[in-house]
Design an enzyme around this catalytic site. Structure first.
Site, PDB file in Angstrom:
ATOM      1  N   ALA A 196      -9.777   4.442  -1.590  1.00 58.77           N
ATOM      2  CA  ALA A 196     -10.226   3.989  -0.278  1.00 58.77           C
ATOM      3  C   ALA A 196     -10.128   5.102   0.765  1.00 58.77           C
ATOM      4  O   ALA A 196     -10.901   5.136   1.721  1.00 58.77           O
ATOM      5  CB  ALA A 196      -9.431   2.768   0.171  1.00 58.77           C
TER       6      ALA A 196
ATOM      7  N   ASN B 174      -2.874  -3.754   6.293  1.00 60.55           N
ATOM      8  CA  ASN B 174      -1.948  -3.489   5.193  1.00 60.55           C
ATOM      9  C   ASN B 174      -0.479  -3.661   5.560  1.00 60.55           C
ATOM     10  O   ASN B 174       0.376  -3.675   4.695  1.00 60.55           O
ATOM     11  CB  ASN B 174      -2.170  -2.073   4.657  1.00 60.55           C
ATOM     12  CG  ASN B 174      -2.226  -1.030   5.745  1.00 60.55           C
ATOM     13  OD1 ASN B 174      -3.082  -1.083   6.639  1.00 60.55           O
ATOM     14  ND2 ASN B 174      -1.305  -0.098   5.718  1.00 60.55           N
TER      15      ASN B 174
ATOM     16  N   CYS C 279       9.103   7.597   8.298  1.00 59.76           N
ATOM     17  CA  CYS C 279       9.820   8.829   8.546  1.00 59.76           C
ATOM     18  C   CYS C 279       8.821   9.931   8.840  1.00 59.76           C
ATOM     19  O   CYS C 279       8.136  10.407   7.947  1.00 59.76           O
ATOM     20  CB  CYS C 279      10.643   9.185   7.327  1.00 59.76           C
ATOM     21  SG  CYS C 279      12.330   9.539   7.722  1.00 59.76           S
TER      22      CYS C 279
HETATM   23  C1  LIG Z   1      -4.105   1.652   0.353  1.00 57.18           C
HETATM   24  C2  LIG Z   1      -5.046   1.609   1.470  1.00 57.18           C
HETATM   25  C3  LIG Z   1      -5.930   2.659   1.709  1.00 57.18           C
HETATM   26  C4  LIG Z   1      -5.932   3.919   0.889  1.00 57.18           C
HETATM   27  O1  LIG Z   1      -6.398   3.676  -0.408  1.00 57.18           O
HETATM   28  P1  LIG Z   1      -6.274   4.781  -1.545  1.00 57.18           P
HETATM   29  O2  LIG Z   1      -7.121   4.235  -2.647  1.00 57.18           O
HETATM   30  O3  LIG Z   1      -4.825   4.850  -1.894  1.00 57.18           O
HETATM   31  O4  LIG Z   1      -6.802   6.049  -1.007  1.00 57.18           O
HETATM   32  C5  LIG Z   1      -6.803   2.535   2.773  1.00 57.18           C
HETATM   33  N1  LIG Z   1      -6.802   1.451   3.542  1.00 57.18           N
HETATM   34  C6  LIG Z   1      -5.983   0.421   3.338  1.00 57.18           C
HETATM   35  C7  LIG Z   1      -6.037  -0.766   4.235  1.00 57.18           C
HETATM   36  C8  LIG Z   1      -5.069   0.467   2.300  1.00 57.18           C
HETATM   37  O5  LIG Z   1      -4.231  -0.560   2.114  1.00 57.18           O
END
Ligand SMILES: *Cc1c(COP(=O)(O)O)cnc(C)c1O
Length: 392
Positions: free
Chosen positions: A80, A160, A333
């Site tokens: 993502a 998240n 941190c």
């Molecule tokens: C985990 C996360 C990402 C990053 O995803 P990756 O595949 O680890 O790069 C981006 N946005 C949200 C909301 C996420 O929870």
């Protein structure tokens, strides 16, 4: 379903950080490492065509989970983070002549915030709109931030840290009315709530948040009517020229399988997680005072994510008191100091309560037994810390 994938000595309640790869995903993936290893772009021979066929099945499964009209709308990425960067930077740089304003919310994931900061350094005008105390974007504020120089709005579907669900349909309507592209980071939403890709122009998802492999994700880029992007990577022109590089067949297959399972089990899983959450909260609220839920206390929240503040104790101290339970604190941190998270700050959570916060995430392999143990342990540790605390 068996819920015995985890290491037995720990209880994993950090499903927003990452999820274990589902064994059913792994089983599907394994043949594509050593046997069916053909380059999916070598379609002039049988090995290549076999790999390509597997990838196209996966692409269809991704499209189906997010409600995309066509598998051709799906671009595989490394995750993502890359999908978000491709969306924001790709749109901004392609349509630069048409405008310079990008609108995001204050509670976006770091990768959206930092991608927009990079654009800001290149002269773009980035507006970060605030959210309510419940963590929901204010539609009126959004509408007021739109100008005829606005290119793109990027608002996440589910946060998240606090699990709140944004009003995507309403934001979509506003963006359509103003002729502005709308991107959503759906990494935490995919497989948890129903997604309707037709409401947005671009959508990012991640494999490792939905029981698939790490290192794979996808960007939905609507093909009709066509949306143009400047790619981040140049090369062989794979993925409609938007993401060059040989596709990792096993990872793509894994993402596809993860999407297929998520689609089939989303409803029953959500109901089960809601029960676990209710149980967990009932133990805490009936045994502890001054515990506060951050985010939306009503229903605009996914069931597997809880963000709680425990007055009088530090989140980090609670975690140290129960090392067998994997959760996350609301502080990050950065350099030497512990900073409260930008999300809690955006909700106007008082600084000391932000330092007292924990994120607890339930998921596919969480059992009632684990939730029971964790809630009782948490009550015990918080009580013990409060007894020792001069602040309490
Ligand atoms: C985990 C996360 C990402 C990053 O995803 P990756 O595949 O680890 O790069 C981006 N946005 C949200 C909301 C996420 O929870």
């Amino acid at each position: 379903m068996e819920r015995t994938q985890r290491r037995s000595e720990v209880i994993y309640l950090d499903y927003q950080a990452t999820t274990p790869c589902d064994r059913r995903v792994l089983d599907e993936v394994i043949p594509y490492f050593c046997e069916e290893f053909g380059n999916p772009h070598s379609v002039n021979h049988i090995m290549g065509r076999t790999a390509k066929a597997a990838i196209e099945t996966a692409r269809s499964n991704v499209a189906e989970l997010i409600g995309a009209e066509s598998p051709e709308d799906i671009i595989f990425t490394s995750g993502a983070t890359e999908a978000n960067n491709l969306a924001l930077q790709g749109i901004a740089r392609f349509y630069r002549e048409k405008g310079d304003r990008i609108i995001i919310s204050e509670i976006e994931h770091k990768c959206v915030i930092e991608a927009s900061r990079a654009l800001e350094r290149d002269g773009f005008d980035v507006i970060r709109i605030p959210v309510s105390r419940k963590g929901i974007v204010d539609l009126q504020v959004l509408e007021e931030a739109l100008s005829d120089r606005t290119l793109l709005v990027s608002i996440m579907s589910v946060n998240n840290e606090i699990g709140t669900i944004q009003p995507i349909a309403e934001i979509s309507e506003i963006c359509k009315r103003h002729g502005v592209f709308f991107h959503t980071d759906a990494a935490q939403a995919a497989g948890k709530i129903e997604l309707n890709a037709f409401q947005v122009d671009l959508m990012s998802i991640s494999g490792h948040k939905i029981y698939g492999p790490k290192g794979i994700g996808a960007l939905y880029v609507r093909k009709k009517p066509r949306i143009r992007l400047i790619p981040l990577l140049y090369g062989g022109g794979q993925e409609r020229g938007l993401r060059s590089g040989t596709l990792p067949t096993p990872l793509c297959v894994g993402l596809g399988k993860a999407c297929e399972i998520a689609r089939q089990e989303m409803q029953s899983e959500a109901a089960r997680l809601a029960q676990l959450k209710e149980y967990f909260l009932s133990v805490l609220f009936s045994n502890l005072e001054k515990v506060y839920l951050n985010g939306d206390v009503d229903s605009r929240c996914i069931p597997g994510c809880l963000n709680l503040s425990f007055a009088g104790v530090e989140g980090e101290a609670i975690m140290l008191g129960m090392p067998e339970i994997c959760i996350s604190s609301g502080s990050a941190c950065t350099s030497e100091t512990l900073q409260p998270s930008h999300v809690l700050r955006a909700l106007s959570v008082r600084e000391e309560l932000a330092h007292s916060s924990l994120r607890i995430g339930f998921g596919r392999f969480t059992t009632l037994e684990e939730v029971k143990f964790a809630s009782e342990k948490l009550v015990e540790v918080v009580n013990k810390l409060r007894q020792m605390s001069p602040l309490w």
